[in-house]
Design a protein around this motif. Structure first.
Motif, PDB file in Angstrom:
ATOM      1  N   VAL A 185     -10.271  -1.287  -4.016  1.00 48.22           N
ATOM      2  CA  VAL A 185      -9.782  -0.668  -3.031  1.00 48.22           C
ATOM      3  C   VAL A 185      -8.499   0.175  -3.343  1.00 48.22           C
ATOM      4  CG1 VAL A 185      -7.403  -0.609  -0.935  1.00 48.22           C
ATOM      5  CG2 VAL A 185      -9.664  -1.567  -0.749  1.00 48.22           C
ATOM      6  N   ASP A 186      -7.723  -0.597  -4.266  1.00 47.05           N
ATOM      7  CA  ASP A 186      -6.346   0.065  -4.857  1.00 47.05           C
ATOM      8  C   ASP A 186      -6.628   1.519  -6.130  1.00 47.05           C
ATOM      9  OD1 ASP A 186      -4.530  -0.981  -2.963  1.00 47.05           O
ATOM     10  OD2 ASP A 186      -4.599  -3.275  -4.635  1.00 47.05           O
ATOM     11  N   ALA A 187      -8.359   0.455  -6.550  1.00 43.90           N
ATOM     12  CA  ALA A 187      -8.463   1.881  -7.155  1.00 43.90           C
ATOM     13  C   ALA A 187      -8.119   3.468  -6.539  1.00 43.90           C
ATOM     14  CB  ALA A 187      -9.492   1.651  -8.048  1.00 43.90           C
ATOM     15  N   GLY A 188      -8.688   3.126  -5.783  1.00 46.00           N
ATOM     16  CA  GLY A 188      -9.252   4.196  -4.574  1.00 46.00           C
ATOM     17  C   GLY A 188      -8.095   5.607  -4.464  1.00 46.00           C
ATOM     18  N   HIS A 189      -6.275   4.523  -4.983  1.00 46.67           N
ATOM     19  CA  HIS A 189      -4.816   5.924  -4.420  1.00 46.67           C
ATOM     20  C   HIS A 189      -5.145   6.578  -5.774  1.00 46.67           C
ATOM     21  CE1 HIS A 189      -4.113   3.205  -1.453  1.00 46.67           C
ATOM     22  NE2 HIS A 189      -3.971   2.151  -2.181  1.00 46.67           N
ATOM     23  N   TRP A 190      -5.772   6.377  -7.311  1.00 39.94           N
ATOM     24  CA  TRP A 190      -5.762   7.389  -7.845  1.00 39.94           C
ATOM     25  C   TRP A 190      -7.310   7.910  -8.166  1.00 39.94           C
ATOM     26  CZ3 TRP A 190      -1.699   7.348 -11.187  1.00 39.94           C
ATOM     27  CH2 TRP A 190      -0.738   6.012 -10.769  1.00 39.94           C
TER      28      TRP A 190
ATOM     29  N   THR B 283       1.079  -1.608   0.079  1.00 40.46           N
ATOM     30  CA  THR B 283      -0.087  -0.226  -0.354  1.00 40.46           C
ATOM     31  C   THR B 283       1.351   0.821  -0.095  1.00 40.46           C
ATOM     32  OG1 THR B 283      -1.416  -1.278   0.916  1.00 40.46           O
ATOM     33  CG2 THR B 283      -1.783   1.065   1.412  1.00 40.46           C
ATOM     34  N   GLU B 284       2.024   1.628   0.513  1.00 44.60           N
ATOM     35  CA  GLU B 284       2.974   2.188   0.736  1.00 44.60           C
ATOM     36  C   GLU B 284       3.579   2.629  -0.923  1.00 44.60           C
ATOM     37  OE1 GLU B 284       3.151   4.739   2.820  1.00 44.60           O
ATOM     38  OE2 GLU B 284       1.927   3.974   3.472  1.00 44.60           O
ATOM     39  N   GLY B 285       4.523   1.479  -1.603  1.00 46.58           N
ATOM     40  CA  GLY B 285       4.877   1.899  -2.334  1.00 46.58           C
ATOM     41  C   GLY B 285       2.881   2.115  -3.000  1.00 46.58           C
ATOM     42  N   LEU B 286       2.474   1.821  -3.465  1.00 43.50           N
ATOM     43  CA  LEU B 286       1.171   1.856  -3.876  1.00 43.50           C
ATOM     44  C   LEU B 286       0.879   3.498  -4.069  1.00 43.50           C
ATOM     45  CD1 LEU B 286      -1.098  -0.372  -3.797  1.00 43.50           C
ATOM     46  CD2 LEU B 286      -0.161   0.104  -5.201  1.00 43.50           C
ATOM     47  N   LYS B 287       0.717   4.234  -3.076  1.00 45.37           N
ATOM     48  CA  LYS B 287       0.963   5.611  -2.831  1.00 45.37           C
ATOM     49  C   LYS B 287       2.112   6.054  -3.028  1.00 45.37           C
ATOM     50  CE  LYS B 287      -2.347   5.154   1.565  1.00 45.37           C
ATOM     51  NZ  LYS B 287      -2.754   5.427   2.939  1.00 45.37           N
TER      52      LYS B 287
END
Length: 349
Positions: free
Chosen positions: A291-296, A239-243
């Motif tokens: 969940v990970d779409a939310g970072h974008w 998650t930190e990497g994606l952020k």
């Protein structure tokens, strides 16, 4: 509260073409791709549209007005909109390297112009309320690495010329970050290239499957974020990497592909090795799609940006037998609906 109706949910038509061909499987026609898209349904929700590859055998880049109207009519008949268009900027489709000879770069810009003409005509026909023109550098990372500074300058110059052409038609260009395209194959490198272009109508097309590979440093080891022996069960580090990646590229993002990836690379047909797009329900998928779409789709404070008016599923290089199964598209649509439920909004029609 009414159900979220934005962002609109699109399917990509180009998985019927990309990675197909003489040394692979036969292409799937645009009519079949539209049919598969239109037939998908989950709890009464259907796809709102599809994004389109502006090249044979789907839509001839040199289509006349009749050909363009025919495509609009096909979409309208199935109650679908058309969104972003992929400009065929590669040598095999009439384009050329963005850091190649003057002739090659002219061919690149010509293909962008033709795609913009198509895009504007589809807008004028009322079938394309939103979307961009998708591009890449049309050159491999190895060639780029021979002289990163000069080659980035050249790519930026070509992109600038393409942006100026696109502006004449009211279009924006979105460069899709993939590890197989030179000057776009690492997350920092991608930012550098976008900054060098210096035009208001250039942006980034984020594909969740491709940007995951930015974290692994494929083809750009010095930009790796996750350790070599990364344990995929370590969700906090992932998650930190994606952020980190989204913080750098979200401000540039104007088009978004929902996708899944198992953390490996793959290529087929004429398509170089790139992110392996998995099926939405693949147990080896490394992303939590919704969940990970939310970072974008949300800013660093978790606030919806609402910049992305439609999201598109990209599932390139699925085998044809997988693509012909209705379940494949229902699973994909189900994943897209979850993204919209978590990160969407409602607008009165």
């Amino acid at each position: 509260m009414p159900e979220n109706n934005y962002p609109k949910l699109h399917n990509a038509s180009w998985p019927g073409v990309v990675g197909k061909g003489p040394d692979s499987e036969p292409p799937i026609s645009i009519d079949t791709m539209i049919e598969l898209t239109a037939n998908a349904e989950v709890d009464g929700v259907k796809f709102d549209g599809f994004d389109l590859f502006a090249a044979d055998p789907h839509l001839d880049i040199d289509s006349n007005d009749d050909g363009i109207k025919k495509m609009a009519d096909k979409a309208r008949a199935k109650n679908l909109e058309i969104g972003s268009l992929v400009a065929p900027v590669w040598a095999g489709t009439g384009g050329g390297s963005a850091m190649g000879s003057r002739e090659e770069r002219n061919q690149f810009v010509t293909q962008v112009r033709k795609a913009c003409i198509l895009g504007k005509k589809l807008r004028d026909l009322g079938i394309r309320p939103n979307g961009v023109i998708r591009i890449d550098s049309s050159v491999d990372p190895h060639s780029w690495a021979a002289d990163p500074v000069a080659n980035t300058k050249l790519i930026a110059q070509t992109f600038r010329e393409a942006c100026d052409v696109a502006a004449d038609y009211g279009e924006s260009l979105a460069a899709e970050g993939e590890i197989c395209w030179g000057g776009m194959h690492g997350w920092k490198t991608m930012v550098n290239t976008l900054e060098a272009v210096d035009r208001p109508n250039i942006g980034f097309q984020a594909d969740m499957a491709h940007t995951l590979l930015y974290l692994l440093g494929y083809n750009k080891e010095d930009e790796r974020i996750l350790p070599k022996d990364f344990d995929w069960n370590d969700r906090a580090t992932l998650t930190e990497g994606l952020k980190t990646v989204t913080a750098a590229l979200r401000p540039w993002t104007i088009d978004f592909h929902v996708a899944q990836n198992d953390g490996t690379v793959f290529g087929s047909g004429s398509h170089d090795k790139t992110g392996r797009h998995c099926q939405a329900t693949d147990p080896n998928g490394k992303l939590d799609i919704a969940v990970d779409a939310g970072h974008w789709l949300r800013d660093e404070n978790g606030i919806l940006t609402k910049k992305i008016r439609h999201i598109c599923w990209d599932g390139c290089m699925f085998p044809n037998d997988v693509m012909m199964q209705p379940k494949t598209w229902n699973d994909i649509l189900g994943a897209m609906i979850k993204v919209r439920q978590m990160h969407g909004w409602y607008e009165a029609p």
